[in-house]
Scaffold this motif. Structure first.
Motif, PDB file in Angstrom:
ATOM      1  N   ILE A   1       7.191  36.749 -14.469  1.00 14.52           N
ATOM      2  CA  ILE A   1       6.482  36.733 -13.237  1.00 14.52           C
ATOM      3  C   ILE A   1       5.526  35.543 -14.259  1.00 14.52           C
ATOM      4  O   ILE A   1       4.833  34.464 -13.658  1.00 14.52           O
ATOM      5  N   LEU A   2       5.162  35.841 -15.284  1.00 14.72           N
ATOM      6  CA  LEU A   2       3.981  35.167 -16.721  1.00 14.72           C
ATOM      7  C   LEU A   2       5.193  33.993 -17.239  1.00 14.72           C
ATOM      8  O   LEU A   2       3.898  33.315 -18.076  1.00 14.72           O
ATOM      9  N   GLY A   3       6.245  34.282 -17.275  1.00 14.83           N
ATOM     10  CA  GLY A   3       7.545  33.496 -17.750  1.00 14.83           C
ATOM     11  C   GLY A   3       7.020  33.102 -19.261  1.00 14.83           C
ATOM     12  O   GLY A   3       7.155  32.229 -19.179  1.00 14.83           O
ATOM     13  N   VAL A   4       6.802  34.082 -19.837  1.00 14.03           N
ATOM     14  CA  VAL A   4       7.126  34.885 -21.023  1.00 14.03           C
ATOM     15  C   VAL A   4       8.038  35.583 -21.563  1.00 14.03           C
ATOM     16  O   VAL A   4       8.759  36.796 -20.844  1.00 14.03           O
ATOM     17  N   SER A   5       8.016  36.488 -23.065  1.00 10.13           N
ATOM     18  CA  SER A   5       8.858  36.220 -23.429  1.00 10.13           C
ATOM     19  C   SER A   5       9.053  38.368 -23.115  1.00 10.13           C
ATOM     20  O   SER A   5       7.540  38.962 -22.539  1.00 10.13           O
ATOM     21  N   LEU A   6       9.778  39.235 -23.001  1.00 11.43           N
ATOM     22  CA  LEU A   6       9.474  40.695 -22.615  1.00 11.43           C
ATOM     23  C   LEU A   6       8.760  40.725 -24.254  1.00 11.43           C
ATOM     24  O   LEU A   6       7.425  42.004 -23.897  1.00 11.43           O
ATOM     25  N   ARG A   7       8.925  40.955 -25.099  1.00  8.60           N
ATOM     26  CA  ARG A   7       8.423  41.173 -26.624  1.00  8.60           C
ATOM     27  C   ARG A   7       6.678  40.469 -26.198  1.00  8.60           C
ATOM     28  O   ARG A   7       6.135  41.669 -26.514  1.00  8.60           O
ATOM     29  N   THR A   8       6.390  39.429 -25.808  1.00 10.28           N
ATOM     30  CA  THR A   8       4.799  39.431 -25.977  1.00 10.28           C
ATOM     31  C   THR A   8       4.360  40.031 -24.721  1.00 10.28           C
ATOM     32  O   THR A   8       3.261  40.081 -25.128  1.00 10.28           O
ATOM     33  N   VAL A   9       4.918  40.464 -23.720  1.00 11.12           N
ATOM     34  CA  VAL A   9       4.472  41.221 -22.809  1.00 11.12           C
ATOM     35  C   VAL A   9       4.079  42.745 -23.097  1.00 11.12           C
ATOM     36  O   VAL A   9       2.996  43.442 -23.427  1.00 11.12           O
ATOM     37  N   GLU A  10       5.164  43.287 -24.056  1.00 14.79           N
ATOM     38  CA  GLU A  10       4.871  44.552 -24.610  1.00 14.79           C
ATOM     39  C   GLU A  10       3.721  44.177 -25.864  1.00 14.79           C
ATOM     40  O   GLU A  10       3.265  45.362 -26.445  1.00 14.79           O
ATOM     41  N   ALA A  11       3.724  43.493 -26.328  1.00 12.57           N
ATOM     42  CA  ALA A  11       2.719  42.897 -27.531  1.00 12.57           C
ATOM     43  C   ALA A  11       1.567  43.394 -26.944  1.00 12.57           C
ATOM     44  O   ALA A  11       0.146  43.827 -27.278  1.00 12.57           O
ATOM     45  N   HIS A  12       1.194  43.179 -25.813  1.00 13.60           N
ATOM     46  CA  HIS A  12       0.177  43.137 -25.043  1.00 13.60           C
ATOM     47  C   HIS A  12      -0.542  43.722 -24.167  1.00 13.60           C
ATOM     48  O   HIS A  12      -1.629  44.438 -24.440  1.00 13.60           O
ATOM     49  N   MET A  13       0.407  44.673 -24.027  1.00 17.93           N
ATOM     50  CA  MET A  13       0.449  46.322 -23.252  1.00 17.93           C
ATOM     51  C   MET A  13      -0.065  46.872 -24.693  1.00 17.93           C
ATOM     52  O   MET A  13      -0.987  47.820 -24.897  1.00 17.93           O
ATOM     53  N   TYR A  14       0.181  46.834 -26.066  1.00 15.29           N
ATOM     54  CA  TYR A  14       0.192  47.172 -26.782  1.00 15.29           C
ATOM     55  C   TYR A  14      -1.447  46.840 -27.761  1.00 15.29           C
ATOM     56  O   TYR A  14      -2.006  48.263 -27.516  1.00 15.29           O
ATOM     57  N   LYS A  15      -1.605  45.703 -26.938  1.00 17.44           N
ATOM     58  CA  LYS A  15      -2.795  45.823 -27.372  1.00 17.44           C
ATOM     59  C   LYS A  15      -4.170  46.025 -26.733  1.00 17.44           C
ATOM     60  O   LYS A  15      -5.071  46.677 -27.240  1.00 17.44           O
ATOM     61  N   ALA A  16      -3.762  46.084 -25.163  1.00 20.37           N
ATOM     62  CA  ALA A  16      -4.719  46.341 -24.662  1.00 20.37           C
ATOM     63  C   ALA A  16      -4.571  48.035 -24.748  1.00 20.37           C
ATOM     64  O   ALA A  16      -5.717  48.635 -24.087  1.00 20.37           O
ATOM     65  N   LEU A  17      -4.021  48.615 -25.091  1.00 15.88           N
ATOM     66  CA  LEU A  17      -3.872  49.889 -24.962  1.00 15.88           C
ATOM     67  C   LEU A  17      -4.536  50.858 -26.386  1.00 15.88           C
ATOM     68  O   LEU A  17      -5.093  52.089 -25.679  1.00 15.88           O
ATOM     69  N   LYS A  18      -4.184  49.943 -27.125  1.00 15.26           N
ATOM     70  CA  LYS A  18      -5.294  50.042 -28.502  1.00 15.26           C
ATOM     71  C   LYS A  18      -6.418  50.129 -28.021  1.00 15.26           C
ATOM     72  O   LYS A  18      -7.689  50.408 -28.510  1.00 15.26           O
ATOM     73  N   PHE A  19      -6.682  48.548 -27.740  1.00 12.35           N
ATOM     74  CA  PHE A  19      -8.455  48.746 -27.116  1.00 12.35           C
ATOM     75  C   PHE A  19      -8.737  49.314 -26.874  1.00 12.35           C
ATOM     76  O   PHE A  19      -9.754  49.836 -26.412  1.00 12.35           O
ATOM     77  N   LEU A  20      -8.348  50.191 -25.527  1.00 11.65           N
ATOM     78  CA  LEU A  20      -8.868  50.975 -24.539  1.00 11.65           C
ATOM     79  C   LEU A  20      -8.664  52.455 -25.149  1.00 11.65           C
ATOM     80  O   LEU A  20     -10.002  53.153 -24.780  1.00 11.65           O
ATOM     81  N   ARG A  21      -7.723  52.523 -25.806  1.00 11.38           N
ATOM     82  CA  ARG A  21      -8.010  54.054 -26.068  1.00 11.38           C
ATOM     83  C   ARG A  21      -9.784  53.967 -27.792  1.00 11.38           C
ATOM     84  O   ARG A  21     -10.161  54.902 -27.688  1.00 11.38           O
ATOM     85  N   ASN A  22      -9.587  52.948 -28.067  1.00  7.48           N
ATOM     86  CA  ASN A  22     -10.904  52.877 -29.643  1.00  7.48           C
ATOM     87  C   ASN A  22     -12.548  52.244 -28.053  1.00  7.48           C
ATOM     88  O   ASN A  22     -12.995  53.281 -28.448  1.00  7.48           O
ATOM     89  N   ARG A  23     -12.107  52.179 -27.559  1.00  8.43           N
ATOM     90  CA  ARG A  23     -13.277  50.948 -26.241  1.00  8.43           C
ATOM     91  C   ARG A  23     -13.455  53.069 -25.182  1.00  8.43           C
ATOM     92  O   ARG A  23     -14.371  52.958 -25.558  1.00  8.43           O
ATOM     93  N   LEU A  24     -12.528  53.487 -24.556  1.00  9.00           N
ATOM     94  CA  LEU A  24     -12.982  54.768 -24.153  1.00  9.00           C
ATOM     95  C   LEU A  24     -13.045  56.297 -25.025  1.00  9.00           C
ATOM     96  O   LEU A  24     -13.624  57.164 -24.318  1.00  9.00           O
ATOM     97  N   GLY A  25     -12.711  56.140 -26.106  1.00  4.90           N
ATOM     98  CA  GLY A  25     -13.110  57.444 -27.022  1.00  4.90           C
ATOM     99  C   GLY A  25     -12.125  58.458 -25.628  1.00  4.90           C
ATOM    100  O   GLY A  25     -11.431  58.401 -25.867  1.00  4.90           O
ATOM    101  N   HIS A  26     -13.481  59.773 -25.765  1.00  7.37           N
ATOM    102  CA  HIS A  26     -12.861  60.655 -24.746  1.00  7.37           C
ATOM    103  C   HIS A  26     -12.879  60.219 -23.797  1.00  7.37           C
ATOM    104  O   HIS A  26     -12.222  61.737 -23.006  1.00  7.37           O
ATOM    105  N   LEU A  27     -13.010  59.235 -23.142  1.00  7.99           N
ATOM    106  CA  LEU A  27     -12.419  59.266 -21.686  1.00  7.99           C
ATOM    107  C   LEU A  27     -10.858  59.085 -22.128  1.00  7.99           C
ATOM    108  O   LEU A  27     -10.453  58.934 -20.668  1.00  7.99           O
TER     109      LEU A  27
END
Length: 184
Positions: free
Chosen positions: A148-174
């Motif tokens: 859909i986004l016209g990017v590589s699978l590796r790019t999508v995985e990198a974005h997901m990794y970055k998003a989950l890492k950010f949310l884990r740090n940002r939300l802490g106890h949640l």
């Protein structure tokens, strides 16, 4: 001064202040809600040497806000010479938001929780946010997102990794709650 209490107090304030403001606003309105909640936290601080902070602290805080709000409403009724109809409305409102009504408290807490998670997701960089939302909110596979986004699978995985890492740090106890929310 007890350093542990100081840290616990700050954590309690961060954890419950937004929900208690929301709750107090339902009882006394926006103008006085902040004063009510701040008074409760000031009182908690003053009693730091005699109070035991444990599992019941949430119930204690809601009860304290409720009691303080009732005092504000009583004072308002006397001061403004409210008519019987207004006193009746205030009484009904107070009964509905009574802190032992766990359903109301749960809804307030759930609303706050959803808002906090939503805010964290919206803080993600644009591409990460787009990939995350397509994956979790639209239940799409990484390959579909890449197409859909016209990017590589590796790019999508990198974005997901970055998003989950950010949310884990940002939300802490949640973080654990977010995972449950996403897996439903």
């Amino acid at each position: 001064m007890n350093e542990n209490f100081d840290l616990t107090y700050k954590a309690l304030f961060r954890r419950y202040y937004p929900s208690l403001i929301f709750y107090a606003t339902r009882l006394v309105g926006e103008e006085e809600a902040e004063d009510v909640v701040q008074d409760v936290f000031v009182e908690l601080w003053k009693r730091k040497d005699s109070i035991e902070i444990g599992e019941q602290i949430q119930a204690f805080l809601y009860r304290a806000v409720y009691t303080r709000a009732l005092n504000v409403l009583k004072h308002r009724n006397v001061e403004d010479g409210y008519c019987a109809a207004m006193e009746e409305i205030n009484q009904r409102r107070a009964e509905f938001y009574q802190p032992d009504n766990n359903e109301v408290i749960r809804k307030i807490e759930d609303r706050e929780l959803r808002k906090e998670i939503h805010d964290a997701i919206n803080e993600l960089p644009d591409k990460c946010k787009e990939v995350f939302k397509l994956s979790y909110l639209h239940d799409m596979k990484n390959k579909e997102i890449a197409d859909i986004l016209g990017v590589s699978l590796r790019t999508v995985e990198a974005h997901m990794y970055k998003a989950l890492k950010f949310l884990r740090n940002r939300l802490g106890h949640l973080w654990f709650i977010l995972l449950l929310f996403l897996l439903e």
